[in-house]
Scaffold this motif. Structure first.
Motif, PDB file in Angstrom:
ATOM      1  N   GLY A   1       0.843  -1.194   0.000  1.00 48.20           N
ATOM      2  CA  GLY A   1       0.000   0.000   0.000  1.00 48.20           C
ATOM      3  C   GLY A   1       0.875   1.240   0.000  1.00 48.20           C
ATOM      4  N   GLN A   2       0.720   2.071   1.035  1.00 47.21           N
ATOM      5  CA  GLN A   2       1.513   3.289   1.110  1.00 47.21           C
ATOM      6  C   GLN A   2       2.876   3.054   1.749  1.00 47.21           C
ATOM      7  OE1 GLN A   2       0.634   6.430  -0.119  1.00 47.21           O
ATOM      8  NE2 GLN A   2      -0.913   5.153  -1.095  1.00 47.21           N
ATOM      9  N   LYS A   3       2.956   1.949   2.476  1.00 42.26           N
ATOM     10  CA  LYS A   3       4.154   1.732   3.280  1.00 42.26           C
ATOM     11  C   LYS A   3       5.267   1.119   2.442  1.00 42.26           C
ATOM     12  CE  LYS A   3       5.619  -0.647   7.466  1.00 42.26           C
ATOM     13  NZ  LYS A   3       6.408  -1.711   6.830  1.00 42.26           N
ATOM     14  N   GLN A   4       6.408   1.758   2.470  1.00 44.12           N
ATOM     15  CA  GLN A   4       7.528   1.227   1.717  1.00 44.12           C
ATOM     16  C   GLN A   4       8.273   0.204   2.555  1.00 44.12           C
ATOM     17  OE1 GLN A   4       9.985   4.096  -0.199  1.00 44.12           O
ATOM     18  NE2 GLN A   4      11.083   2.535  -1.356  1.00 44.12           N
ATOM     19  N   ALA A   5       8.406  -1.006   2.018  1.00 50.15           N
ATOM     20  CA  ALA A   5       9.028  -2.076   2.789  1.00 50.15           C
ATOM     21  C   ALA A   5      10.452  -2.343   2.336  1.00 50.15           C
ATOM     22  CB  ALA A   5       8.201  -3.353   2.691  1.00 50.15           C
ATOM     23  N   LEU A   6      10.756  -2.052   1.095  1.00 45.25           N
ATOM     24  CA  LEU A   6      12.121  -2.232   0.601  1.00 45.25           C
ATOM     25  C   LEU A   6      12.535  -0.963  -0.116  1.00 45.25           C
ATOM     26  CD1 LEU A   6      12.013  -5.825  -0.935  1.00 45.25           C
ATOM     27  CD2 LEU A   6      13.005  -5.148   1.243  1.00 45.25           C
TER      28      LEU A   6
ATOM     29  N   LEU B   1       0.494 -12.064  -4.322  1.00 46.80           N
ATOM     30  CA  LEU B   1      -0.756 -12.556  -3.746  1.00 46.80           C
ATOM     31  C   LEU B   1      -1.306 -11.606  -2.693  1.00 46.80           C
ATOM     32  CD1 LEU B   1       0.385 -16.258  -3.230  1.00 46.80           C
ATOM     33  CD2 LEU B   1      -0.872 -15.314  -5.165  1.00 46.80           C
ATOM     34  N   ILE B   2      -0.473 -10.654  -2.283  1.00 48.45           N
ATOM     35  CA  ILE B   2      -0.916  -9.743  -1.229  1.00 48.45           C
ATOM     36  C   ILE B   2      -1.564  -8.523  -1.862  1.00 48.45           C
ATOM     37  CG2 ILE B   2      -0.151  -8.290   0.690  1.00 48.45           C
ATOM     38  CD1 ILE B   2       2.207 -10.303   0.948  1.00 48.45           C
ATOM     39  N   PRO B   3      -2.807  -8.231  -1.510  1.00 49.60           N
ATOM     40  CA  PRO B   3      -3.476  -7.071  -2.099  1.00 49.60           C
ATOM     41  C   PRO B   3      -2.735  -5.787  -1.733  1.00 49.60           C
ATOM     42  CG  PRO B   3      -5.015  -8.406  -0.779  1.00 49.60           C
ATOM     43  CD  PRO B   3      -3.648  -8.926  -0.522  1.00 49.60           C
ATOM     44  N   GLY B   4      -2.577  -4.917  -2.693  1.00 49.70           N
ATOM     45  CA  GLY B   4      -1.943  -3.636  -2.416  1.00 49.70           C
ATOM     46  C   GLY B   4      -0.430  -3.654  -2.518  1.00 49.70           C
ATOM     47  N   ALA B   5       0.148  -4.841  -2.812  1.00 49.29           N
ATOM     48  CA  ALA B   5       1.602  -4.907  -2.916  1.00 49.29           C
ATOM     49  C   ALA B   5       2.044  -4.364  -4.270  1.00 49.29           C
ATOM     50  CB  ALA B   5       2.078  -6.344  -2.742  1.00 49.29           C
ATOM     51  N   ARG B   6       3.170  -3.625  -4.277  1.00 48.83           N
ATOM     52  CA  ARG B   6       3.617  -3.021  -5.521  1.00 48.83           C
ATOM     53  C   ARG B   6       5.139  -3.069  -5.585  1.00 48.83           C
ATOM     54  NH1 ARG B   6       4.632   2.190  -6.972  1.00 48.83           N
ATOM     55  NH2 ARG B   6       4.046   3.034  -4.959  1.00 48.83           N
TER      56      ARG B   6
END
Lengths: 312, 274
Positions: A75-80, A116-121
């Motif tokens: 979503g909005q959160k940047q994980a990498l 598979l995770i909704p909102g993942a980009r």
């Protein structure tokens, strides 16, 4: 395509956080190492007895996976954030770092499990054998047949042991006959060091196995479709020391044929099994390089703090 | 002191209510056995009703009729609910999911008599006859929400790890669903469906003007069809003592049928212990 030959020109394109094992590798020969016992504390163990079986010329292995400016968002959160890395063939590459630092997320970008995770980009590229797996025409199904995955929690299907191993072969129509399927099952169970324990109960439920056996069954299940890369997401975190040792032995065997990427919370484990180690912190790859160097002479303060237990 | 008295009072009150809740079922069962038990014999189960005024006879046509209607209802309601739930869990977008789930809950709350009118106008008026089809259709509608919601619940219980394991082996979505998700959830889904069957088996209102009733065998599915609940209703309000007796007995049969379904479901589909 990034190869060891054109590394230098890649170097200029990729600004930061990229660590080139070629350069980090100390010039000296790696001394002949022997294991006394696996139980000595991490840091001393690292200096004195690195495990056997490491190929001194591992840096000459070709690059299997590389990422270029990989960013990942839930979503909005940047994980990498801007991950640039090269993972070499037939080596074990370990990722360490505190919880929530993105190492599992990174692992899961390599077989597009995050799709598979909704909102993942995903932004940036992940290349396997030089081909971008996130390209428009790339097929995640085909990708996952080449990139196997072992999960943190062993997750055998509630079917028989045989059916678990046969599953991937069946759904991908890889076996021509019952007989060849039998052979694949036996071969992979042997490969996962489980055959002797289960050969008389192949048709019993997989759920009757112990935790360690279940995890090795999951490894066998992944190996049955002969992937090129094996992703392991904390494969031993729920296991007792003996089962963990078995899994680690297995990793040693498997790296002769597969490219292995392992995420672990256990730094001793990373030190024991891996050739290269990457340290993740809040979505960034802080440091990446030869395992021995990372653990004995890290170049970043954060890495040192983490591996010496000052945080995390 | 006051605290102890309050505590004692609450304890007594709640345990009394718990006891009452359990005893209602036992009371009904006992009452039915008392009044209807005597009339149950082989002839009662295998014979047609005797002409009005004559005593004796059985309810064989109602048992078979109920069977037909429930079968039609199941064949109509369960696939709709099951596949709908599969869509919700595996494919659906969140907003549409919400709408479907909400509609299912509302449908669940629609009074059964209204569903009866619906089936009556839609089928009975058009075909100009009462039929097992119409009754089955009405009950089938009533099964949709329960089948949907229970299937959805059990599909959601399938651990994400299992789905991921299948995806990681290169399974396309439909294969993950067919080879992993459905088999794992099957026991729970079947339990839910059997319980919803038991639930509609006793519905009377929607059948009154759809399958109507019949004192003889109905041939095929296009004739007015006898069913246990409607027969109980007719007999219970009828003027003959013999009919009252038979209504009690038929009620007992119906209740035993439902209980049996429940028990079988719980025995056969007990959650698997690893």
């Amino acid at each position: 395509m990034i190869t060891p030959e054109n590394l230098d020109e890649q170097e200029s394109r990729i600004p930061q956080m990229r660590f080139d094992p070629m350069q980090a590798e100390e010039a000296e020969e790696i001394p002949q190492l022997k294991t006394e016992n696996g139980q000595t504390p991490a840091i001393t163990l690292l200096k004195t007895n690195l495990p056997e079986g490491r190929s001194p010329n591992r840096v000459l292995q070709a690059v299997k996976v590389s990422t270029e400016h990989l960013n990942f968002f839930y979503g909005q959160k940047q994980a990498l954030e801007d991950i640039c890395i090269q993972i070499r063939e037939q080596c074990v590459t370990a990722f360490i770092g505190p919880s929530g630092c993105g190492k599992s997320t990174f692992l899961r970008t390599m077989n597009r499990m995050n799709d598979l995770i909704p909102g993942a980009r995903v932004d940036g590229s992940v290349l396997i054998d030089g081909r971008d797996i996130y390209a428009r025409q790339a097929d995640p199904i085909e990708l996952r047949r080449r990139v196997g995955m072992i999960f943190q929690k062993s997750n055998p299907f509630p079917k028989s042991i045989y059916e678990n191993v046969a599953y991937g072969v069946r759904i991908n129509n890889l076996a021509r006959s019952r007989k060849s399927l039998d052979e694949v099952v036996e071969r992979t169970l042997r490969g996962a060091a489980l055959w002797d324990e289960v050969k008389d109960s192949l048709h019993k439920s997989s759920l009757a196995l112990s935790g360690g056996q279940q995890q090795r069954l999951c490894i066998a299940r992944a190996l049955a479709i002969e992937p090129e890369i094996l992703l392991m997401d904390e494969p031993a975190s729920a296991l007792d020391p003996i089962s963990t040792a078995k899994i680690e032995e297995l990793i040693f065997e498997l790296k002769k044929r597969y490219t292995i990427v392992i995420v672990t919370h256990n730094m001793q484990q990373a030190a024991r099994v891996s050739d290269f180690t990457g340290f993740f912190l809040i979505g960034r790859l802080m440091e990446f390089g030869d395992t021995r160097r990372i653990f004995t002479n890290p170049s970043k303060k954060e890495t040192e703090d983490y591996i010496t237990g000052r945080f995390g | 002191m006051r605290r102890r008295i309050t505590n004692y009072f609450i304890f007594s009150l709640t345990s009394l209510c718990a006891l009452l809740a359990v005893s209602v079922l036992l009371f009904i069962l006992g009452y039915l056995l008392w009044h209807g038990g005597r009339s149950i014999n082989w002839a009662f189960l295998t014979q047609l009703p005797k002409p009005v005024g004559e005593s004796g006879g059985g309810i064989a046509n109602a048992i078979v009729g109920s069977g037909k209607i429930i079968l039609i209802a199941t064949l109509f309601g369960v696939p709709l609910g099951f596949l709908g739930a599969l869509y919700l869990v595996e494919y659906g977008g969140t907003r549409f999911n919400f709408a479907v789930r909400y509609a299912a809950d509302l449908l669940n709350g629609v009074p059964s008599i209204v569903i009866g009118i619906f089936a009556y106008t839609l089928i009975v008026l058009r075909t100009k006859q009462f039929s097992a089809w119409a009754g089955g259709f009405a009950l089938g509608i009533m099964m949709i929400p329960t089948a949907l919601r229970s299937t959805e619940e059990f599909l959601r219980l399938v651990p994400r790890e299992l789905r991921e394991a299948a995806y990681a082996l290169g399974a396309p979505q439909w294969k993950v669903i067919v080879t992993v998700v459905i088999p794992v959830a099957m026991r729970g889904i079947l339990t839910g469906i059997m319980l919803s069957v038991a639930r509609i088996a006793g519905e009377t209102a929607p059948l009154l003007f759809t399958s109507f009733g019949n004192r003889f065998w109905s041939h095929g599915l296009n004739e007015p069809t006898a069913s246990l609940p409607v027969m109980i209703f007719t007999y219970a309000v009828g003027p003959y003592d013999d009919w009252h007796q038979q209504a009690w007995a038929a009620g007992l049969i119906l209740l035993l049928g439902v209980l049996l379904t429940n028990i079988v479901v719980r025995l056969f589909f007990r959650p698997r212990t690893a």
